[in-house]
Motif scaffolding. Structure first.
Motif, PDB file in Angstrom:
ATOM      1  N   LEU A 280      -0.566 -14.655   0.829  1.00  0.00           N
ATOM      2  CA  LEU A 280      -0.570 -13.506   1.731  1.00  0.00           C
ATOM      3  C   LEU A 280       0.727 -13.571   2.532  1.00  0.00           C
ATOM      4  N   THR A 281       1.573 -12.561   2.346  1.00  0.00           N
ATOM      5  CA  THR A 281       2.880 -12.540   3.002  1.00  0.00           C
ATOM      6  C   THR A 281       2.909 -11.447   4.049  1.00  0.00           C
ATOM      7  N   TRP A 282       3.148 -11.813   5.300  1.00  0.00           N
ATOM      8  CA  TRP A 282       3.243 -10.843   6.382  1.00  0.00           C
ATOM      9  C   TRP A 282       4.626 -10.208   6.376  1.00  0.00           C
ATOM     10  N   LEU A 283       4.673  -8.894   6.509  1.00  0.00           N
ATOM     11  CA  LEU A 283       5.933  -8.158   6.419  1.00  0.00           C
ATOM     12  C   LEU A 283       6.515  -7.920   7.802  1.00  0.00           C
ATOM     13  N   GLY A 284       7.834  -8.136   7.900  1.00  0.00           N
ATOM     14  CA  GLY A 284       8.541  -7.811   9.128  1.00  0.00           C
ATOM     15  C   GLY A 284       8.762  -6.314   9.246  1.00  0.00           C
ATOM     16  N   GLU A 285       9.322  -5.893  10.377  1.00  0.00           N
ATOM     17  CA  GLU A 285       9.449  -4.458  10.656  1.00  0.00           C
ATOM     18  C   GLU A 285      10.307  -3.747   9.617  1.00  0.00           C
ATOM     19  N   ASP A 286      11.413  -4.360   9.200  1.00  0.00           N
ATOM     20  CA  ASP A 286      12.270  -3.731   8.183  1.00  0.00           C
ATOM     21  C   ASP A 286      11.521  -3.585   6.862  1.00  0.00           C
ATOM     22  N   ASP A 287      10.750  -4.600   6.494  1.00  0.00           N
ATOM     23  CA  ASP A 287      10.005  -4.552   5.240  1.00  0.00           C
ATOM     24  C   ASP A 287       8.874  -3.530   5.304  1.00  0.00           C
ATOM     25  N   VAL A 288       8.264  -3.355   6.479  1.00  0.00           N
ATOM     26  CA  VAL A 288       7.245  -2.319   6.643  1.00  0.00           C
ATOM     27  C   VAL A 288       7.856  -0.948   6.382  1.00  0.00           C
ATOM     28  N   ARG A 289       9.042  -0.715   6.932  1.00  0.00           N
ATOM     29  CA  ARG A 289       9.718   0.572   6.684  1.00  0.00           C
ATOM     30  C   ARG A 289      10.024   0.741   5.196  1.00  0.00           C
ATOM     31  N   ALA A 290      10.401  -0.349   4.546  1.00  0.00           N
ATOM     32  CA  ALA A 290      10.686  -0.282   3.113  1.00  0.00           C
ATOM     33  C   ALA A 290       9.421   0.073   2.330  1.00  0.00           C
ATOM     34  N   VAL A 291       8.282  -0.476   2.728  1.00  0.00           N
ATOM     35  CA  VAL A 291       7.013  -0.141   2.070  1.00  0.00           C
ATOM     36  C   VAL A 291       6.705   1.337   2.255  1.00  0.00           C
ATOM     37  N   LEU A 292       6.921   1.858   3.460  1.00  0.00           N
ATOM     38  CA  LEU A 292       6.639   3.278   3.704  1.00  0.00           C
ATOM     39  C   LEU A 292       7.557   4.166   2.862  1.00  0.00           C
ATOM     40  N   ASP A 293       8.782   3.726   2.626  1.00  0.00           N
ATOM     41  CA  ASP A 293       9.671   4.468   1.722  1.00  0.00           C
ATOM     42  C   ASP A 293       9.106   4.471   0.305  1.00  0.00           C
ATOM     43  N   LEU A 294       8.541   3.343  -0.123  1.00  0.00           N
ATOM     44  CA  LEU A 294       7.939   3.263  -1.455  1.00  0.00           C
ATOM     45  C   LEU A 294       6.675   4.117  -1.543  1.00  0.00           C
ATOM     46  N   VAL A 295       5.946   4.202  -0.443  1.00  0.00           N
ATOM     47  CA  VAL A 295       4.778   5.089  -0.384  1.00  0.00           C
ATOM     48  C   VAL A 295       5.215   6.532  -0.609  1.00  0.00           C
ATOM     49  N   LEU A 296       6.293   6.940   0.052  1.00  0.00           N
ATOM     50  CA  LEU A 296       6.826   8.284  -0.124  1.00  0.00           C
ATOM     51  C   LEU A 296       7.234   8.519  -1.571  1.00  0.00           C
ATOM     52  N   ASP A 297       7.890   7.530  -2.174  1.00  0.00           N
ATOM     53  CA  ASP A 297       8.305   7.636  -3.575  1.00  0.00           C
ATOM     54  C   ASP A 297       7.077   7.831  -4.467  1.00  0.00           C
ATOM     55  N   ALA A 298       6.046   7.017  -4.260  1.00  0.00           N
ATOM     56  CA  ALA A 298       4.833   7.123  -5.082  1.00  0.00           C
ATOM     57  C   ALA A 298       4.167   8.477  -4.911  1.00  0.00           C
ATOM     58  N   ASP A 299       4.093   8.957  -3.679  1.00  0.00           N
ATOM     59  CA  ASP A 299       3.441  10.250  -3.432  1.00  0.00           C
ATOM     60  C   ASP A 299       4.207  11.392  -4.090  1.00  0.00           C
ATOM     61  N   LEU A 300       5.523  11.321  -4.077  1.00  0.00           N
ATOM     62  CA  LEU A 300       6.320  12.361  -4.725  1.00  0.00           C
ATOM     63  C   LEU A 300       6.101  12.363  -6.233  1.00  0.00           C
ATOM     64  N   ARG A 301       5.976  11.205  -6.824  1.00  0.00           N
ATOM     65  CA  ARG A 301       5.729  11.121  -8.259  1.00  0.00           C
ATOM     66  C   ARG A 301       4.378  11.744  -8.629  1.00  0.00           C
TER      67      ARG A 301
END
Length: 324
Positions: free
Chosen positions: A151-172
């Protein structure tokens, strides 16, 4: 020792098992009980071919059900020995085999976690602004490790990166009618027994992308009330070193151990897994952890502790007719 498990014990064991989380609450399990052996199978009629074409999410669900069963067994005074996906070629749908025997040696941790099973629910409501303490983070990390996962806890920059990937997935997904139709089959409206009813969807996020997955597909669900979600969510990635069926079932056991430990600590959880449904985005999520391996879940933790859960089918529905 009796040749057969008492019927009342089987009911308790399987009721605990089916309380585990599964994607869209499909409950993709079936069980066979022979003597003191319980086999956990994938129910091929409840798979999600559009959103989970490889069956990985279903195997994770089976692992979570298996962990609950182990916990309930401890509560009844049984010790358990188990194998995960023991015959991947000969019986690919057999995802776990658990042997139960009465024992005086107790696993107090599993027994304690069994108490939490009825209280664990996926919580899609906003959390308060209080971050998880370091002690809680460490306990959840250890819970995953106990079942062979990270279980890896994400820092603030990585959280933003995940949200960018969420946007990418939703667009697809915008033009993928098969995914939308499949989700509409399981999510929204008035549901009893399985699926995710509208009452369990939680509010819509007031900003986008947000660290909560909006499963709503129906017009009435898309117009439900909006609320702001936390700006700095506590996100963690659950992963395993390898990605064979056995590893995916083990990831499910680790997931449920983490969720029950979180429930005990007064912490709720929901999932932000849409990037993991695309192989290239899943690899990007894993890279955010800074370690090799294979990401299985993106988990959002908080303190809202919603009591709005989802129903389960009767235990008899998961057994062969001659055993129900």
């Amino acid at each position: 020792m009796s040749d057969q498990l008492p019927a009342k014990d089987v009911d308790v064991l399987l009721a605990a098992a089916v309380a585990a989380p599964s994607m869209h609450n499909t409950q993709p399990w079936r069980f066979e009980v022979e003597g003191h052996v319980i086999d956990v199978y994938l129910d091929g009629s409840r798979t999600l071919p559009a959103e989970d074409p490889t069956g990985r999410a279903m195997r994770i669900a089976a692992g979570a059900a298996t962990f609950n069963l182990r916990c309930a067994a401890e509560g009844l005074g049984y010790g358990t020995w188990f194998g995960l996906a023991p015959y991947p070629r000969e019986e690919p749908d057999l995802l776990a085999r658990i042997v139960l025997e009465p024992t005086a040696a107790r696993d107090e941790e599993l027994r304690d976690l069994a108490v939490q099973i009825p209280y664990r629910h996926t919580d899609r409501n906003p959390s308060d602004a209080i971050p998880l303490t370091e002690d809680v983070r460490v306990r959840l990390l250890r819970a995953a490790y106990a079942e062979g996962a990270e279980l890896t806890w994400l820092g603030e920059d990585d959280v933003r990166a995940v949200l960018d990937l969420v946007l990418d997935a939703d667009l697809r997904e915008v033009h993928d009618w098969q995914r939308r139709a499949e989700r509409a089959h399981w999510v929204g409206g008035l549901r009893t027994g399985d699926g995710v009813p509208s009452t369990a969807l939680g509010p819509r996020a007031a900003s986008y992308p947000s660290a909560v997955r909006d499963l709503g597909t129906r017009p009435t669900d898309r117009s439900r009330v909006e609320r702001p979600f936390e700006k700095h969510p506590d996100l963690a990635v659950l992963s395993t070193e390898f990605d064979a069926p056995t590893d995916q079932v083990a990831a499910g056991a680790a997931l449920e151990r983490v969720l029950l430990a979180a429930t005990r600590d007064g912490v709720s959880a929901s999932f932000l897994n849409q990037p993991l449904e695309y192989d290239d985005l899943r690899r990007k999520v894993q890279r955010l952890t800074g370690a090799p391996g294979h990401a299985h879940m993106i988990i959002r933790f908080g303190h809202s502790r919603s009591h709005t859960g989802t129903d389960r089918r009767p235990v008899a529905d998961f057994l062969p007719k001659e055993q129900s």
